[in-house]
Motif scaffolding. Structure first.
Motif, PDB file in Angstrom:
ATOM      1  N   ALA A 194       0.809  -1.212   0.000  1.00 24.09           N
ATOM      2  CA  ALA A 194       0.000   0.000   0.000  1.00 24.09           C
ATOM      3  C   ALA A 194       0.844   1.265   0.000  1.00 24.09           C
ATOM      4  O   ALA A 194       0.338   2.353  -0.288  1.00 24.09           O
ATOM      5  CB  ALA A 194      -0.932   0.013   1.219  1.00 24.09           C
ATOM      6  N   ALA A 195       2.148   1.148   0.317  1.00 26.44           N
ATOM      7  CA  ALA A 195       3.032   2.309   0.300  1.00 26.44           C
ATOM      8  C   ALA A 195       3.628   2.573  -1.077  1.00 26.44           C
ATOM      9  O   ALA A 195       4.321   3.577  -1.262  1.00 26.44           O
ATOM     10  CB  ALA A 195       4.161   2.130   1.310  1.00 26.44           C
ATOM     11  N   ALA A 196       3.373   1.699  -2.057  1.00 31.04           N
ATOM     12  CA  ALA A 196       3.944   1.868  -3.397  1.00 31.04           C
ATOM     13  C   ALA A 196       3.442   3.127  -4.099  1.00 31.04           C
ATOM     14  O   ALA A 196       4.239   3.822  -4.747  1.00 31.04           O
ATOM     15  CB  ALA A 196       3.657   0.621  -4.235  1.00 31.04           C
ATOM     16  N   PRO A 197       2.140   3.481  -4.050  1.00 31.91           N
ATOM     17  CA  PRO A 197       1.711   4.719  -4.720  1.00 31.91           C
ATOM     18  C   PRO A 197       2.398   5.961  -4.178  1.00 31.91           C
ATOM     19  O   PRO A 197       2.814   6.830  -4.964  1.00 31.91           O
ATOM     20  CB  PRO A 197       0.197   4.750  -4.463  1.00 31.91           C
ATOM     21  CG  PRO A 197      -0.190   3.342  -4.240  1.00 31.91           C
ATOM     22  CD  PRO A 197       0.973   2.722  -3.536  1.00 31.91           C
ATOM     23  N   ALA A 198       2.535   6.073  -2.865  1.00 31.49           N
ATOM     24  CA  ALA A 198       3.198   7.239  -2.298  1.00 31.49           C
ATOM     25  C   ALA A 198       4.662   7.301  -2.724  1.00 31.49           C
ATOM     26  O   ALA A 198       5.202   8.387  -2.987  1.00 31.49           O
ATOM     27  CB  ALA A 198       3.103   7.213  -0.768  1.00 31.49           C
ATOM     28  N   THR A 199       5.326   6.134  -2.808  1.00 28.16           N
ATOM     29  CA  THR A 199       6.709   6.103  -3.285  1.00 28.16           C
ATOM     30  C   THR A 199       6.799   6.581  -4.721  1.00 28.16           C
ATOM     31  O   THR A 199       7.708   7.342  -5.086  1.00 28.16           O
ATOM     32  CB  THR A 199       7.268   4.680  -3.169  1.00 28.16           C
ATOM     33  OG1 THR A 199       6.984   4.152  -1.863  1.00 28.16           O
ATOM     34  CG2 THR A 199       8.761   4.663  -3.389  1.00 28.16           C
ATOM     35  N   LEU A 200       5.859   6.168  -5.558  1.00 29.57           N
ATOM     36  CA  LEU A 200       5.840   6.605  -6.955  1.00 29.57           C
ATOM     37  C   LEU A 200       5.578   8.102  -7.058  1.00 29.57           C
ATOM     38  O   LEU A 200       6.231   8.807  -7.841  1.00 29.57           O
ATOM     39  CB  LEU A 200       4.770   5.826  -7.716  1.00 29.57           C
ATOM     40  CG  LEU A 200       4.552   6.229  -9.171  1.00 29.57           C
ATOM     41  CD1 LEU A 200       5.808   6.006  -9.994  1.00 29.57           C
ATOM     42  CD2 LEU A 200       3.362   5.462  -9.770  1.00 29.57           C
ATOM     43  N   PHE A 201       4.641   8.618  -6.281  1.00 30.04           N
ATOM     44  CA  PHE A 201       4.341  10.053  -6.325  1.00 30.04           C
ATOM     45  C   PHE A 201       5.561  10.880  -5.936  1.00 30.04           C
ATOM     46  O   PHE A 201       5.853  11.912  -6.558  1.00 30.04           O
ATOM     47  CB  PHE A 201       3.176  10.374  -5.389  1.00 30.04           C
ATOM     48  CG  PHE A 201       1.884   9.709  -5.758  1.00 30.04           C
ATOM     49  CD1 PHE A 201       1.703   9.157  -7.017  1.00 30.04           C
ATOM     50  CD2 PHE A 201       0.837   9.610  -4.832  1.00 30.04           C
ATOM     51  CE1 PHE A 201       0.512   8.533  -7.364  1.00 30.04           C
ATOM     52  CE2 PHE A 201      -0.350   9.002  -5.174  1.00 30.04           C
ATOM     53  CZ  PHE A 201      -0.521   8.452  -6.443  1.00 30.04           C
ATOM     54  N   ALA A 202       6.272  10.436  -4.895  1.00 28.71           N
ATOM     55  CA  ALA A 202       7.450  11.183  -4.449  1.00 28.71           C
ATOM     56  C   ALA A 202       8.552  11.161  -5.502  1.00 28.71           C
ATOM     57  O   ALA A 202       9.239  12.163  -5.725  1.00 28.71           O
ATOM     58  CB  ALA A 202       7.960  10.604  -3.129  1.00 28.71           C
ATOM     59  N   ALA A 203       8.748  10.018  -6.176  1.00 29.93           N
ATOM     60  CA  ALA A 203       9.774   9.937  -7.220  1.00 29.93           C
ATOM     61  C   ALA A 203       9.436  10.854  -8.390  1.00 29.93           C
ATOM     62  O   ALA A 203      10.310  11.558  -8.927  1.00 29.93           O
ATOM     63  CB  ALA A 203       9.911   8.488  -7.693  1.00 29.93           C
ATOM     64  N   ILE A 204       8.186  10.875  -8.799  1.00 32.46           N
ATOM     65  CA  ILE A 204       7.770  11.756  -9.902  1.00 32.46           C
ATOM     66  C   ILE A 204       7.914  13.213  -9.502  1.00 32.46           C
ATOM     67  O   ILE A 204       8.343  14.060 -10.303  1.00 32.46           O
ATOM     68  CB  ILE A 204       6.326  11.430 -10.314  1.00 32.46           C
ATOM     69  CG1 ILE A 204       6.256  10.040 -10.951  1.00 32.46           C
ATOM     70  CG2 ILE A 204       5.782  12.481 -11.274  1.00 32.46           C
ATOM     71  CD1 ILE A 204       4.861   9.600 -11.322  1.00 32.46           C
ATOM     72  N   LEU A 205       7.573  13.533  -8.263  1.00 33.58           N
ATOM     73  CA  LEU A 205       7.695  14.912  -7.802  1.00 33.58           C
ATOM     74  C   LEU A 205       9.151  15.367  -7.801  1.00 33.58           C
ATOM     75  O   LEU A 205       9.456  16.514  -8.179  1.00 33.58           O
ATOM     76  CB  LEU A 205       7.095  15.038  -6.401  1.00 33.58           C
ATOM     77  CG  LEU A 205       7.092  16.436  -5.771  1.00 33.58           C
ATOM     78  CD1 LEU A 205       6.360  17.425  -6.662  1.00 33.58           C
ATOM     79  CD2 LEU A 205       6.462  16.401  -4.391  1.00 33.58           C
ATOM     80  N   MET A 206      10.066  14.505  -7.398  1.00 37.08           N
ATOM     81  CA  MET A 206      11.488  14.847  -7.468  1.00 37.08           C
ATOM     82  C   MET A 206      11.913  15.108  -8.906  1.00 37.08           C
ATOM     83  O   MET A 206      12.668  16.046  -9.195  1.00 37.08           O
ATOM     84  CB  MET A 206      12.330  13.715  -6.869  1.00 37.08           C
ATOM     85  CG  MET A 206      12.445  13.740  -5.370  1.00 37.08           C
ATOM     86  SD  MET A 206      13.755  12.615  -4.793  1.00 37.08           S
ATOM     87  CE  MET A 206      13.042  11.039  -5.219  1.00 37.08           C
ATOM     88  N   GLY A 207      11.440  14.279  -9.841  1.00 35.08           N
ATOM     89  CA  GLY A 207      11.788  14.483 -11.239  1.00 35.08           C
ATOM     90  C   GLY A 207      11.260  15.798 -11.779  1.00 35.08           C
ATOM     91  O   GLY A 207      11.957  16.495 -12.536  1.00 35.08           O
TER      92      GLY A 207
END
Length: 444
Positions: A194-207
């Motif tokens: 369930a923590a995978a979406p938040a990890t993806l959002f943070a990676a995209i935000l850094m990019g």
């Protein structure tokens, strides 16, 4: 991790490559407001940088959807679609505001509607872990109100701090990096899908932030505008909401026992869940101080002024670049300090390290107040900034020159606001003095 890094790089590349054409589009459409009293930059600079950032977001989500290890995020959760829906709405309102200067209440209503769109699609807070009590389930109304409040506060905190070149993008990138490490630890270390979406959002935000920063560092060639600041604020809030709403705190139980004891023992792990705004503590502090300051003066909380933290750093005597770096330092100290404490709460070295870095930060913050002066015998070997200034003799010629300079300044103030040139002004070079666009020569 490889797929997350690939998504981050693609998002950064798309944002970086699109920012140049977006800048030309902003100049062609006249999205370059005149210099305001509270502005720090001296030249009309195009906005609408949020357009490139939004397409970077779309590219990152598209790439992640086609990666084998990240495709399950889209199949098992509706959160990416909820984020894209809310982001598209807030981005559209931001683009209109960058061009037409919308009213503050209209933007506030749009922020609440964007948060409501995400809540309607399942991106909401379902429960909260409270130390000493345990996991508290929220009713739908409570979860909705708390989610909307968190989104609105985060968006405005990021928007308020967007006052210097590269400041908002850099601070949000630092916060997203800390949040990515925390979310990835939950996903990989605790095997919590369930923590995978938040990890993806943070990676995209850094990019998005890394791709935009080269164009936005001082002197900035383009501003992100409200279309960018509100967008990255919403994504940052969505990352925190995704973990808080979907990750069951009981899964993080550190030892066997009652739920109350487990929650109390896991307090360091719950810190980013209960207080997700700690990763943007500096923007949030600036937001609270601005509201208190303006309300105390009898002004509207949405009335703009020059009392923000970055303005005060400039008034102390810091340069533009140094003020931005100081804000980066404090943001990184708070975000990564909280992250380190959540991992090893019993380590005294973490506390001592934070205290030592805080002392260094205070010295850097007050450095212009204590500029040393070299003794007379060392005047010829030290840099000019450390030499003692000789008092200037007052002569008739100096008085005449001062009077002429004062008259020139008064004439300059009576002139009409200077529009941008044919190709638009940047933060580099002299300001165009032509009041008629037909008289302005094209600049490369």
């Amino acid at each position: 991790m490889r797929d997350y890094l690939l998504t981050l790089c693609v998002t950064a590349a798309v944002t970086y490559l699109l920012t140049g054409p977006v800048r030309k589009f902003a100049i062609a459409t006249g999205a370059m407001p005149e210099i305001r009293a509270r502005d720090v930059h001296r030249e009309p600079t195009p906005r609408l940088g949020g357009i490139a950032m939004f397409f970077g977001l779309c590219a990152g989500l598209l790439v992640a959807d086609h990666l084998q290890n990240l495709n399950s995020v889209f199949e098992q959760s509706n959160e990416p679609r909820a984020l894209l829906s809310g982001a598209a709405l807030i981005w559209l309102i931001g683009v209109l505001d960058d061009k037409f200067e919308l009213d503050a209440l209209i933007k506030l209503g749009a922020q609440m509607i964007s948060a409501g769109v995400m809540v309607a699609q399942g991106l909401t807070i379902l429960w909260l872990p409270i130390p000493g009590v345990g996991t508290v389930a929220l009713t739908p109304w409570q979860g909705t109100l708390l989610t909307v409040a968190l989104v609105v506060l985060t968006i405005n905190a990021v928007n308020f701090v967007d006052g210097l070149d590269g400041l908002a993008a850099g601070m949000v990138c630092i916060a997203a990096a800390a949040f990515f490490l925390y979310a990835y630890r939950l996903w990989y270390g605790y095997t919590i899908e369930a923590a995978a979406p938040a990890t993806l959002f943070a990676a995209i935000l850094m990019g998005m932030c890394l791709g935009f920063l080269p164009h936005n560092m001082h002197p900035a060639r383009i501003f992100m505008g409200d279309s960018g600041s509100m967008l990255i604020g919403l994504i940052l809030a969505a990352s925190a909401i995704s973990i808080t709403g979907q990750v069951d705190p009981d899964v993080l139980r550190l030892f066997e026992g009652s739920t109350r004891e487990a929650t109390h023992a896991a307090l360091p792990v719950f810190i980013p869940l209960v207080l997700p705004l700690t990763i943007i503590a500096i923007p949030m502090a600036d937001l609270v101080l601005a509201i208190v300051r303006r309300t105390w003066k009898g002004q509207s909380p949405f009335a703009a002024d020059r009392g923000h933290l970055h303005h005060r750093l400039l008034e102390i005597g810091h340069s533009h670049s140094r003020a931005v770096l100081i804000m980066y330092f404090w943001s990184a100290l708070i975000a990564f300090g909280t992250l380190a404490y959540s991992v090893h709460s019993t380590s005294m070295w973490i506390v001592l390290g934070v205290v030592a870095l805080s002392a260094i930060g205070l010295v850097l913050l007050l450095l212009p107040r204590f500029t040393p002066r070299a003794p007379r015998w060392a005047q010829s070997v030290v840099p000019p900034r450390y030499r003692r200034r000789k008092p200037a003799a007052v002569t008739t010629e100096s008085l005449d020159s001062a009077a002429s300079a004062e008259s020139a300044e008064s004439v300059e103030e009576e002139r009409e606001p200077v529009p941008a040139g044919v190709n638009g002004a940047t933060a580099i070079g002299h300001r165009s003095r032509f009041t008629d666009r037909s008289k302005a020569g094209a600049r490369g």
